[in-house]
Design a protein around this motif. Structure first.
Motif, PDB file in Angstrom:
ATOM      1  N   SER A 108       8.174   3.096  -5.499  1.00 15.48           N
ATOM      2  CA  SER A 108       7.072   3.344  -6.253  1.00 15.48           C
ATOM      3  C   SER A 108       5.706   2.434  -5.816  1.00 15.48           C
ATOM      4  O   SER A 108       5.731   1.381  -5.744  1.00 15.48           O
ATOM      5  N   LEU A 109       4.873   3.323  -5.382  1.00 17.24           N
ATOM      6  CA  LEU A 109       3.454   2.645  -4.707  1.00 17.24           C
ATOM      7  C   LEU A 109       2.284   3.126  -5.459  1.00 17.24           C
ATOM      8  O   LEU A 109       2.026   4.289  -5.574  1.00 17.24           O
ATOM      9  N   PHE A 110       1.545   2.314  -5.876  1.00 15.64           N
ATOM     10  CA  PHE A 110       0.162   2.469  -6.725  1.00 15.64           C
ATOM     11  C   PHE A 110       0.329   3.626  -7.812  1.00 15.64           C
ATOM     12  O   PHE A 110      -0.219   4.553  -8.093  1.00 15.64           O
ATOM     13  N   GLY A 111       1.365   3.238  -8.500  1.00 13.34           N
ATOM     14  CA  GLY A 111       1.837   4.057  -9.697  1.00 13.34           C
ATOM     15  C   GLY A 111       2.413   5.435  -9.554  1.00 13.34           C
ATOM     16  O   GLY A 111       2.448   6.185 -10.519  1.00 13.34           O
ATOM     17  N   ILE A 112       2.706   5.690  -8.332  1.00 12.72           N
ATOM     18  CA  ILE A 112       3.375   7.193  -8.118  1.00 12.72           C
ATOM     19  C   ILE A 112       4.864   7.031  -7.416  1.00 12.72           C
ATOM     20  O   ILE A 112       4.827   6.191  -6.415  1.00 12.72           O
ATOM     21  N   PRO A 113       5.918   7.704  -7.813  1.00 15.55           N
ATOM     22  CA  PRO A 113       6.866   7.697  -7.144  1.00 15.55           C
ATOM     23  C   PRO A 113       6.824   8.019  -5.827  1.00 15.55           C
ATOM     24  O   PRO A 113       6.393   9.113  -5.350  1.00 15.55           O
ATOM     25  N   THR A 114       7.331   7.399  -4.869  1.00 13.55           N
ATOM     26  CA  THR A 114       7.232   7.441  -3.361  1.00 13.55           C
ATOM     27  C   THR A 114       8.561   7.646  -2.546  1.00 13.55           C
ATOM     28  O   THR A 114       9.505   7.021  -3.129  1.00 13.55           O
ATOM     29  N   VAL A 115       8.545   8.205  -1.595  1.00 10.55           N
ATOM     30  CA  VAL A 115       9.918   8.152  -0.607  1.00 10.55           C
ATOM     31  C   VAL A 115       9.280   7.654   0.658  1.00 10.55           C
ATOM     32  O   VAL A 115       8.531   8.378   1.206  1.00 10.55           O
ATOM     33  N   LEU A 116       9.918   6.523   1.274  1.00  9.60           N
ATOM     34  CA  LEU A 116       9.610   5.995   2.526  1.00  9.60           C
ATOM     35  C   LEU A 116      10.454   6.618   3.483  1.00  9.60           C
ATOM     36  O   LEU A 116      11.563   6.629   3.404  1.00  9.60           O
ATOM     37  N   LEU A 117       9.942   7.384   4.679  1.00 13.28           N
ATOM     38  CA  LEU A 117      10.539   7.942   5.669  1.00 13.28           C
ATOM     39  C   LEU A 117      10.261   7.328   6.893  1.00 13.28           C
ATOM     40  O   LEU A 117       9.076   6.987   7.055  1.00 13.28           O
ATOM     41  N   THR A 118      11.409   6.916   7.503  1.00 10.96           N
ATOM     42  CA  THR A 118      11.360   6.199   9.084  1.00 10.96           C
ATOM     43  C   THR A 118      12.131   6.791  10.011  1.00 10.96           C
ATOM     44  O   THR A 118      13.146   7.588   9.734  1.00 10.96           O
TER      45      THR A 118
END
Length: 482
Positions: free
Chosen positions: A76-86
């Motif tokens: 979660s980044l800056f209050g929003i659920p997030t998916v990190l893709l690399t």
């Protein structure tokens, strides 16, 4: 991290939390979510990422997550659920998927304006992008080399010549600002340009700030400065329109004139005044940061890299020898600066001006067997591929030969993403190349330098900035005779 920033992050996150909760379906109704954790409610992993960026350990922070969860993970980044893709495949998915929309920080949205290219999608995005490319196509760029050269030479005469020490980053920022002001808005040197620069400094301080519009915040100062710049740009647009009608300006005069000259099939203006002004602001910010940071870090690198410095100086001396005394640079001269541009690309690989960015899922989508729910963010970072030793052996070593034509073909597609990729690849990439090459030509032929600080480090806040702005000891150099 001080308490005020924590409280600000909480306030921002709460403003979006209710919307996310009420609109979201339960995760198990969507499919298999990526591994990882959303962390503490509202705060998530935001503070950890911000600390890492300011300590210049963000690459390690990303790699630790990849080591723990793999190339796809949730947070979660800056209050929003997030998916990190690399990874290269993830980069390709991010840059080419039609189900992912651009997602700028809310602070950036409000400062730039609602009709800027970063926020537009579909036909509107294609229309505005096409208009900007009219100004940046090769036959137009050829016309700008002389103007850029004039700004570079004046800048070096006034700010470098005769000085024992200079601080590089603020000087490079002023140089790129002056170039952009002339070519994009037709602003000659003088009081209007100087005032605009002061406003621009305030704007930049708030672009990645927490969007709390309170009197003491950087965001509040940035909003007010942005409003003043928008008024200046609106006035320039109206004045330029009058000049076009009187035959005192042409499409090639500057960006504003070019955009005002474009019409659709019916003969109506292609862009609205709001779109012209908002995208002038985007062009100012985007063109300013990339080139100024690149030039600064190249100067830092060359201070302790005599072999690369000597090879680049030889390249530029040979170009100068092929020209008459005092003869201006041409488009054809830039094409001969192959080593210099390879060095620039290698620096962009090692220190990309943009660490990463966000996209937003417009519907439930799948990548690598995992579902990314509608409304979630997707976070990509350049460092995940730029510093991958399996793609770029010895990634911490500065090696411009990586970008020779034959060597570059070895890397998988979407491994080098300093300018992005796909339909939203940076429209100003070629403009940045011209700025960089012209500036380096005169820097390398006129000066030599040494670093003042023994500690050669930098931080990201969020753009990379070397210690103390990179102060250097300067000596004028007698260039080889043409």
């Amino acid at each position: 991290m001080d308490l005020s920033l924590v409280l600000a992050l909480v306030a921002v996150a709460l403003s979006v939390l209710f919307l996310l909760v009420t609109r979201a379906r339960k995760p198990w109704q969507r499919g298999k979510l990526p591994p990882g954790s959303l962390g503490l409610p509202v705060i998530g992993q935001s503070l950890g990422l911000l600390r890492a960026m300011r300590a210049n350990t963000a690459e390690r922070w990303i790699q630790d997550r990849v080591d723990r969860y793999g190339p796809v993970s949730k947070l979660s980044l800056f209050g929003i659920p997030t998916v990190l893709l690399t990874g290269p495949a993830a980069n390709k998915f991010v840059f080419f998927s039609t189900a992912l929309a651009s997602q700028q920080p809310r602070s950036m949205q409000r400062i730039l304006g609602e009709r800027n290219i970063l926020e537009l999608m579909g036909a509107d995005h294609k229309r505005v992008r096409g208009a900007l490319l009219e100004f940046l196509k090769p036959d137009m760029l050829r016309l700008y080399v002389g103007k850029i050269e004039g700004e570079v030479r004046r800048h070096l005469d006034e700010n470098w010549a005769g000085r024992r020490t200079v601080t590089v980053l603020p000087l490079m920022k002023r140089l790129t600002f002056d170039i952009i002001s002339l070519l994009l808005f037709g602003l000659e040197r003088g009081a209007v340009r100087d005032t605009l620069f002061r406003e621009f400094v305030d704007v930049m301080e708030g672009t990645w700030a927490v969007p709390l519009n309170l009197p003491f915040t950087a965001f509040s100062r940035s909003l007010k400065a942005s409003a003043r710049i928008h008024r200046v740009f609106t006035g320039i647009a109206r004045e330029t329109q009058a000049k076009l009608e009187r035959g005192e300006a042409s499409r090639s005069s500057d960006l504003i004139a070019c955009l005002l000259s474009l019409t659709d099939d019916s003969g109506a203006p292609l862009l609205s005044e709001e779109e012209i002004v908002d995208n002038a602001m985007v062009s100012l910010i985007a063109g300013h940061d990339t080139s100024s940071i690149l030039l600064t870090f190249l100067i830092r690198q060359l201070a302790d890299d005599p072999d690369t410095l000597a090879a680049m100086v030889h390249e530029h001396d040979e170009i100068a020898k092929s020209k008459g005394d005092g003869e201006a640079l041409t488009w054809e001269d830039l094409a001969k600066m192959k080593l210099t541009w390879r060095a620039a690309q290698e620096m962009l690989r090692m220190v990309p001006p943009v660490f990463g960015n966000f996209r937003r899922a417009t519907k439930d989508i799948e990548f690598d067997g995992y579902v990314i729910p509608k409304g979630w963010q997707v976070f990509w970072t350049a460092a995940a591929t730029h510093m991958d030793g399996s793609i770029y052996p010895e990634p911490d070593k500065f090696n411009p030969s990586r970008f020779e034509t034959q060597s570059a073909s070895v890397a998988p597609p979407c491994s080098f993403v300093a300018f992005g990729a796909g339909p939203r690849i940076c429209v100003g990439m070629e403009f940045a190349r011209i700025e960089t090459l012209v500036a380096l030509h005169y820097l390398l032929r006129r000066f030599r330098w040494k670093l003042c600080c023994k500690e050669n480090t930098f931080v990201r806040d969020p753009a990379p900035s070397p210690l103390h702005g990179l102060p250097i000891e300067l000596a004028e150099h007698k260039a080889a005779s043409p």
